[in-house]
Design an enzyme around this catalytic site. Structure first.
Site, short mmCIF file in Angstrom:
data_model
loop_
_atom_site.label_atom_id
_atom_site.label_comp_id
_atom_site.label_asym_id
_atom_site.label_seq_id
_atom_site.Cartn_x
_atom_site.Cartn_y
_atom_site.Cartn_z
N HIS A 1 -4.93 14.19 11.38
CA HIS A 1 -4.08 13.13 11.93
C HIS A 1 -2.61 13.58 11.92
O HIS A 1 -1.87 13.35 12.88
CB HIS A 1 -4.17 11.87 11.06
CG HIS A 1 -5.39 11.03 11.30
ND1 HIS A 1 -5.79 10.61 12.55
CD2 HIS A 1 -6.28 10.48 10.42
CE1 HIS A 1 -6.89 9.86 12.43
NE2 HIS A 1 -7.21 9.78 11.15
N HIS B 1 -1.74 15.83 14.73
CA HIS B 1 -1.67 15.05 15.97
C HIS B 1 -0.27 14.43 16.10
O HIS B 1 0.33 14.43 17.18
CB HIS B 1 -2.74 13.95 15.92
CG HIS B 1 -3.13 13.39 17.25
ND1 HIS B 1 -4.03 12.35 17.37
CD2 HIS B 1 -2.75 13.69 18.52
CE1 HIS B 1 -4.18 12.05 18.66
NE2 HIS B 1 -3.42 12.85 19.37
N GLU C 1 -6.97 13.79 6.94
CA GLU C 1 -5.63 13.24 7.08
C GLU C 1 -4.66 14.29 7.62
O GLU C 1 -3.72 13.97 8.34
CB GLU C 1 -5.11 12.68 5.74
CG GLU C 1 -5.97 11.56 5.14
CD GLU C 1 -6.25 10.41 6.11
OE1 GLU C 1 -5.45 10.20 7.04
OE2 GLU C 1 -7.28 9.72 5.92
#
Ligand code: ZN
Length: 673
Positions: free
Chosen positions: A466, A469, A463
């Site tokens: 992510h 990102h 996570e």
């Protein structure tokens, strides 16, 4: 109304980032959503009538979407992490309105025509990509269809949504209806204490002696993995793989729904001018063609098969007999205990969450020069929620991370990253990104921090990948910043990439500190832990490939399959690709919610596809050093910074210098050396 009785302003409309979650109440939701949707409907009409669309017009459309996100994102976040009956009711009410707004937007011809006109006059990036994606989404919403077809398409979309919901509902009802009552403790040996405690409480609640077991996933997995009684495992296996099928209560049989959904999807695809639903699904994915996807899966299967066969033989040797379907997980666990001698609970003592976080942040600084420190901000939704600020080496702010780590009632299970605020540089709207990172770890007990399992560590790193990102994006348009606009089969690249660090010896040492001694995890335990990563990896991989092939081939047909044809296709793939024993009564298709209930139709292959990208990207680091700052900078620039502003394959090639290859994933899984 005089000043004394003036109501407090609605925190959902205050425009603060992050929002004042702590002040938002259920009563704020309907007025805020109603107000913003009414205002934006008017703005939508204005934008759809503008004579000559310009860059400023494009920015206006982005600002419109952001104003809706500002109100709706906190509502849906609260619905997930701090749900109350009032909040859930307000959320469900408004969800229909918000969905209707976006469906009208998708079919708005005036807006579509202006995107087209702007696209024709504006060839430069990243705006050109934003326009390309918008035009594609308009078309996939049926904007270009004529009268009767347009109406038909809208109806089919609604019908598919309703049938998919029904599929999920049947599956849930069939699962919930199962009960297994057991009075004799001798039949329950091997089951973990926790499972027995829950079952005995459930029995007591109904005034029964002994134990009452349900078919929830944790119970099912425990029985299949740990129950010594083969009869109990068989009973559970049979119940699990025949849920919502013709083998059970006809009221919940999903077979007719499967036929209906396949027919509707084919109709929808044809209306939009696609040969079949697989082609429609690929319109938003990185994979170029149906052939590419099938070749990818067949190739991966061919390379795993003999390895998986060997793995199954070792499990059989451990059992000293041929295995039935309900024996595989049980004897695999026995084999794991025998060969690896490692337990999840023993490892947990090495991973106190504060130490894990500190190590994770050190890693981020080492790779990207980003410093992460806890900071203060507005009141959040729970006292356990925290705010962290990310800064570049020169001190310039990058963004913020809002964390919520612990399980508690009224919070959705699982772990996820979500965009709280998108990065934008749109004139009056200038914002740094903010990410939500949510987990469900065991809460800390009095005076001691929370200790998490290594599996939790991997989840946290996933996570966090992510989150990076979302946070390290340098794109100014929210719709293509961070994970937004990234192809579905590529979006798991940064997250699965980051998981690799959770298995690196240096990182393992820096994130660990034993509960009693404070010592980092010793080398022999690191070795065993790393060995456990590839334990029976071929069997696991082959199983995923079977599912992916079934999904993709089913949606590649041009004649929708009947239930017999669905079964025949599944049987054929199992015989050709699989190695596991599968009894004739198995009705896996009726339980495949990913593709018949959720958004993975003709897209289940995405899991493996992105895993290839992630493993190959990490291999670049293995070549230069796992912490090489130059490789990290190149990864940041080529993948993280650009978000959805360009084609995922182009981004991958920009980083790797070539298209992705399979070998690194096979090496990571221990299938090749
Ligand atoms: Zn993910």
């Amino acid at each position: 109304m005089d000043a004394m009785t003036k109501p407090a302003p609605n925190p959902l409309l205050a425009g603060e980032v992050p929002p004042c979650f702590g002040l938002i109440e259920a009563a704020h939701i309907r007025p805020a959503v109603g107000q913003v949707l009414a205002a934006e409907r008017a703005e939508l009409e204005r934008l759809a009538a503008v004579e000559t669309p310009s860059i400023e017009w494009l920015r206006d459309t982005e600002r419109l979407l952001e104003r809706i996100h500002d109100v709706w994102s906190p509502v849906s976040h609260l619905n997930s992490v701090a749900s109350t009956p009032e909040l859930r009711e307000a959320y469900n009410d408004c969800l229909a309105e918000v969905t209707a707004f976006f469906s009208d937007l998708g079919q708005n011809e005036g807006l579509f025509a202006r995107f087209e006109a702007l696209g024709a006059s504006l060839p430069s990036e990243p705006e050109a990509e934003l326009i390309r994606q918008s035009l594609r989404d308009f078309r996939l919403a049926g904007v270009a269809l004529e009268g009767k077809d347009k109406e038909a398409y809208r109806e089919i979309s609604l019908e598919i949504a309703a049938k998919q919901a029904e599929f999920e509902q049947n599956l849930m009802d069939a699962t919930d209806a199962f009960e297994h009552h057991e009075a004799d403790a001798a039949n329950l040996t091997g089951l973990p204490e926790q499972v027995l405690e829950r079952a005995s409480a459930a029995a007591a609640e109904k005034g029964l002696e002994g134990w009452l077991f349900k078919l929830d996933p944790p119970t099912y997995r425990s029985v299949m993995t740990h129950a010594d009684s083969s009869a109990l495992r068989e009973r559970y296996y049979r119940a699990w793989v025949t849920r919502a099928s013709d083998q059970g209560n006809p009221e919940w049989d999903n077979s007719p729904l499967i036929e209906d959904i396949l027919k509707l999807r084919q109709r929808a695809a044809e209306l939009l001018g696609f040969r079949n639903f697989a082609a429609l699904s690929l319109a938003k994915k990185m994979a170029e063609s149906e052939t590419k996807v099938l070749e990818f899966l067949e190739d991966l299967a061919a390379r795993c098969r003999s390895f998986a066969e060997k793995e199954l033989k070792t499990v059989e040797q451990c059992a000293s007999r041929r295995l039935d379907a309900w024996d595989v997980a049980y004897y695999s666990e026995k084999l794991k205990q025998k060969t690896l001698r490692i337990g999840d609970e023993e490892l947990r003592a090495y991973f106190p969450l504060p130490r894990v976080l500190a190590g994770l942040f050190e890693l981020t600084e080492r790779l990207f020069g980003i410093r992460i420190e806890e900071t203060t901000g507005p009141p959040l939704w729970h006292e356990a929620a925290r705010i962290f600020a990310l800064r570049n080496a020169d001190g310039t702010p990058v963004g913020k991370l809002l964390t919520d780590f612990y399980a508690r009632p009224n919070k959705r299970g699982g772990a996820w990253m979500d965009g709280c605020t998108n990065r934008s540089r749109l004139g009056p709207l200038e914002r740094d990104p903010i990410a939500h990172l949510v987990c469900n770890f065991a809460p800390p007990s009095k005076g001691a921090p929370s200790f998490i399992t290594h599996n939790d560590v991997v989840t946290l790193f996933h996570e966090f990948g992510h989150s990076l990102h979302h946070l390290l994006t340098e794109i100014d348009y929210p719709s293509i910043a961070g994970i937004n606009g990234v192809a579905w089969d590529a979006v798991e690249l940064p997250s699965q990439f980051f998981e690799n660090y959770a298995w690196h010896p240096d990182v393992l040492r820096s994130i660990s500190s034993h509960r009693d001694t404070g010592e980092p995890i010793p080398d022999d335990k690191i070795d065993t832990l790393i060995a456990s990563r590839t334990f029976l990896a071929g069997l696991a991989m082959l199983r995923q490939i079977e599912f992916a092939l079934f999904d993709f081939m089913l949606h590649s047909r041009t004649e929708p399959a009947t239930r017999d044809e669905v079964q025949a296709l599944l049987d054929d793939i199992r015989a050709r690709v699989g190695v596991m024993p599968t009894p004739a009564f198995n009705r896996f298709q009726c339980t495949f919610g990913h593709i018949f209930g959720g958004g993975y139709a003709a897209g289940y292959y995405s899991y493996k596809w992105a895993e290839v990208l992630a493993a190959d990207a990490f291999a670049a680091f293995e070549e230069t050093g796992a912490f090489d700052p130059e490789t990290a900078l190149s990864f940041r620039r080529a993948i993280l910074a650009v978000g959805g502003s360009r084609d995922a394959m182009e981004s991958f090639i920009a980083f790797r210098g070539r298209p992705p290859v399979l070998d690194p994933l096979l090496r990571q899984a221990g299938i090749i050396d």
